[in-house]
Scaffold this motif. Structure first.
Motif, PDB file in Angstrom:
ATOM      1  N   ILE B 212       0.843  -1.198   0.000  1.00 22.61           N
ATOM      2  CA  ILE B 212       0.000   0.000   0.000  1.00 22.61           C
ATOM      3  C   ILE B 212       0.882   1.252   0.000  1.00 22.61           C
ATOM      4  O   ILE B 212       0.668   2.189  -0.779  1.00 22.61           O
ATOM      5  CB  ILE B 212      -0.965  -0.013   1.213  1.00 22.61           C
ATOM      6  CG1 ILE B 212      -1.959  -1.180   1.063  1.00 22.61           C
ATOM      7  CG2 ILE B 212      -1.692   1.324   1.360  1.00 22.61           C
ATOM      8  CD1 ILE B 212      -2.807  -1.448   2.305  1.00 22.61           C
ATOM      9  N   THR B 215       2.291   2.065  -3.252  1.00 22.82           N
ATOM     10  CA  THR B 215       1.329   2.694  -4.158  1.00 22.82           C
ATOM     11  C   THR B 215       1.044   4.143  -3.766  1.00 22.82           C
ATOM     12  O   THR B 215       0.999   5.030  -4.617  1.00 22.82           O
ATOM     13  CB  THR B 215      -0.016   1.918  -4.112  1.00 22.82           C
ATOM     14  OG1 THR B 215       0.258   0.541  -4.309  1.00 22.82           O
ATOM     15  CG2 THR B 215      -0.982   2.418  -5.167  1.00 22.82           C
ATOM     16  N   GLU B 216       0.869   4.364  -2.455  1.00 24.34           N
ATOM     17  CA  GLU B 216       0.376   5.662  -1.995  1.00 24.34           C
ATOM     18  C   GLU B 216       1.440   6.589  -1.430  1.00 24.34           C
ATOM     19  O   GLU B 216       1.209   7.789  -1.333  1.00 24.34           O
ATOM     20  CB  GLU B 216      -0.651   5.435  -0.856  1.00 24.34           C
ATOM     21  CG  GLU B 216      -1.958   4.831  -1.291  1.00 24.34           C
ATOM     22  CD  GLU B 216      -3.004   4.926  -0.173  1.00 24.34           C
ATOM     23  OE1 GLU B 216      -2.621   4.813   1.016  1.00 24.34           O
ATOM     24  OE2 GLU B 216      -4.173   5.143  -0.502  1.00 24.34           O
ATOM     25  N   GLN B 227       7.078   2.460  -5.908  1.00 24.98           N
ATOM     26  CA  GLN B 227       6.405   2.094  -7.166  1.00 24.98           C
ATOM     27  C   GLN B 227       7.228   1.183  -8.091  1.00 24.98           C
ATOM     28  O   GLN B 227       6.951   1.085  -9.282  1.00 24.98           O
ATOM     29  CB  GLN B 227       6.008   3.353  -7.963  1.00 24.98           C
ATOM     30  CG  GLN B 227       4.600   3.838  -7.628  1.00 24.98           C
ATOM     31  CD  GLN B 227       4.604   5.199  -6.949  1.00 24.98           C
ATOM     32  OE1 GLN B 227       5.382   6.044  -7.322  1.00 24.98           O
ATOM     33  NE2 GLN B 227       3.750   5.395  -5.970  1.00 24.98           N
ATOM     34  N   LEU B 243      -6.933  -1.621  -3.868  1.00 21.50           N
ATOM     35  CA  LEU B 243      -6.428  -0.868  -2.719  1.00 21.50           C
ATOM     36  C   LEU B 243      -7.320  -1.013  -1.491  1.00 21.50           C
ATOM     37  O   LEU B 243      -6.834  -1.287  -0.387  1.00 21.50           O
ATOM     38  CB  LEU B 243      -6.285   0.618  -3.109  1.00 21.50           C
ATOM     39  CG  LEU B 243      -5.591   1.528  -2.112  1.00 21.50           C
ATOM     40  CD1 LEU B 243      -4.179   1.039  -1.791  1.00 21.50           C
ATOM     41  CD2 LEU B 243      -5.526   2.958  -2.663  1.00 21.50           C
ATOM     42  N   ARG B 281      -0.269   4.698   8.426  1.00 24.55           N
ATOM     43  CA  ARG B 281       0.354   5.405   7.317  1.00 24.55           C
ATOM     44  C   ARG B 281       1.781   5.891   7.620  1.00 24.55           C
ATOM     45  O   ARG B 281       2.632   5.920   6.751  1.00 24.55           O
ATOM     46  CB  ARG B 281      -0.506   6.612   6.898  1.00 24.55           C
ATOM     47  CG  ARG B 281      -1.633   6.282   5.978  1.00 24.55           C
ATOM     48  CD  ARG B 281      -1.126   5.660   4.670  1.00 24.55           C
ATOM     49  NE  ARG B 281      -0.210   6.552   3.950  1.00 24.55           N
ATOM     50  CZ  ARG B 281      -0.584   7.479   3.101  1.00 24.55           C
ATOM     51  NH1 ARG B 281      -1.855   7.629   2.807  1.00 24.55           N
ATOM     52  NH2 ARG B 281       0.284   8.250   2.499  1.00 24.55           N
TER      53      ARG B 281
END
Lengths: 283, 283
Positions: B212, B215-216, B227, B243, B281
């Motif tokens: 994740i 990607t983010e 990436q 996602l 996060r």
């Protein structure tokens, strides 16, 4: 039995132990590459472990685990030494090196996993102190340090002195020889001093003999590229001492190695034979 | 204390133990490169070792040796993974990778010596069984197998399935997580099942969170290139699940991890916090 027969017997027993360990791994390209790397060695270090264990009546299964451990460790060091970023060798033990037969990533991983396997096998002796000693022999205070000094020597402005080469070889070759020869007394909780002295003289003689072989030998018999030190302009025992003096020094070290075994009397005769073999032409 | 404080405290303690180990090595370029590689990690695995040991009242010195061992092992794997023949990464933990800051030969040797150091530190616990377990977690049946499968996936004709990715990650990440979480009960001779179940769910959640983040996230915060899986056309949890479903799956695994800790009651609350942090996060 003569020493070559003893060595063959050790090689067969250790290869069997290693094959069992590999068979226990899931099938993978890395496992195949590990098998390739383990194939065809003379098993001198494994032999030394078995003899040192036999002198101290160590249980055969533990002795074999330790012997297989040191051969896995030695094999890993060869796989990584042969890599393009290191010595860049294409031939080893008469066959393509692992990164040639497979690829570079597989060779890095196979070397890594062979080192891991060495510790797994060593831990199977149940002796954490022996495992710690193996780590000190293999790491940045032992074999890896010797390898690093060897690489630095290639770009050094001056060729190494004799003392520097002795220091380098004590790491590169001597540390694993020392562990191999003292594994028996370590496992038995006995005095390591006589076999440690034997190993130190033997390791140095072995490296001098290697330099002599590099000068006099032929690649087909040796199973690897020769004369690369001379081509690289690197100082060796032969370039520093001259061929005759190097042979004389090696012979003196072998006498010293044999003398160190006196506490064991005739029981250590096979280790004396091994020492003489190490500097013979046809090793 | 909150989890980030606990993690920092673990990182400081483990860094101290590793610094002592490095200081005991002779000065060399390889030793410097090992220090470079050990710098700046979050010390999640080391934290897990310390917590799992604290839950089982393991002596602090032994716990720190085991925690330092797993961080040395993790650091070695990153150094070799980053090599040109492997993932070819130039940035790691916000700094140049070892083969960029030094050179490729030094990076190979520093990785090798970090693996050796891991076993040296582990052997200092005096527990040969723990050392054997570390070898099984790191070798061609664990981490190296996962890494090999990952490399094979890059050239495979079809993207991996979800099951194959789970299997790959169980090796690549899960095996060291499993060892870290069970080091405490192993050293104490206690049941490893609850912490083993915790580790399995945590490791998988961690890897999904990594996908994740890939990607983010942004590279500056992550301290490494992102990436790259998408660029390489590799299947990930995000590409296979989407996602939102990936986030849902990670959250479910974290609940599962926390539930597995029930035999420890409130004593394991810091490990529950750690689990929640792993999918947050800002890890």
């Amino acid at each position: 039995m003569s020493f070559p027969d003893d060595l063959s017997a050790a090689a067969i027993a250790v290869a069997g132990r290693l094959a069992t360990a590999l068979d226990a791994l899931p099938p993978s390209r890395v496992r195949d590459a590990m098998g390739h790397a383990l194939h065809g060695g003379k098993c001198l270090r494994g032999y030394l472990v078995l003899e040192s264990c036999a002198l101290h009546d160590v249980d055969r299964a533990r002795a074999l685990s330790a012997a297989a451990a040191i051969e896995a460790m030695h094999a890993y060091s060869l796989v990584h030494d042969d890599l393009p970023a290191m010595d860049d060798d294409a031939m080893r033990r008469g066959r393509p090196t692992v990164h040639i037969a497979y690829d570079e990533a597989t060779a890095i991983l196979a070397g890594d996993a062979l080192q891991t396997l060495a510790f797994e096998l060593c831990a199977q002796t149940g002796d954490a102190a022996l495992t710690g000693a193996l780590a000190r022999a293999a790491g940045a205070q032992g074999m890896v340090l010797g390898q690093a000094l060897d690489i630095e020597a290639e770009t050094a402005p001056e060729p190494l002195t004799l003392d520097q080469i002795v220091h380098l070889q004590q790491g590169k070759t001597g540390a694993l020889f020392g562990w191999s020869c003292t594994a028996g007394p370590m496992l038995a909780g006995a005095d390591t001093a006589p076999l440690s002295a034997y190993a130190e003289a033997l390791g140095l003689a072995f490296q001098i003999a290697d330099d002599i072989l590099d000068t006099e030998g032929d690649a087909a018999t040796a199973g690897k590229r020769l004369q690369k030190d001379a081509e690289a302009g690197k100082a060796t025992f032969v370039s520093l001492l001259g061929l005759q003096a190097a042979k004389h020094r090696a012979a003196g070290l072998i006498s010293q190695a044999c003398d160190a075994l006196s506490p064991y009397g005739a029981r250590a005769d096979s280790l004396r034979q091994a020492a003489r073999f190490v500097i013979s032409r046809d090793r």
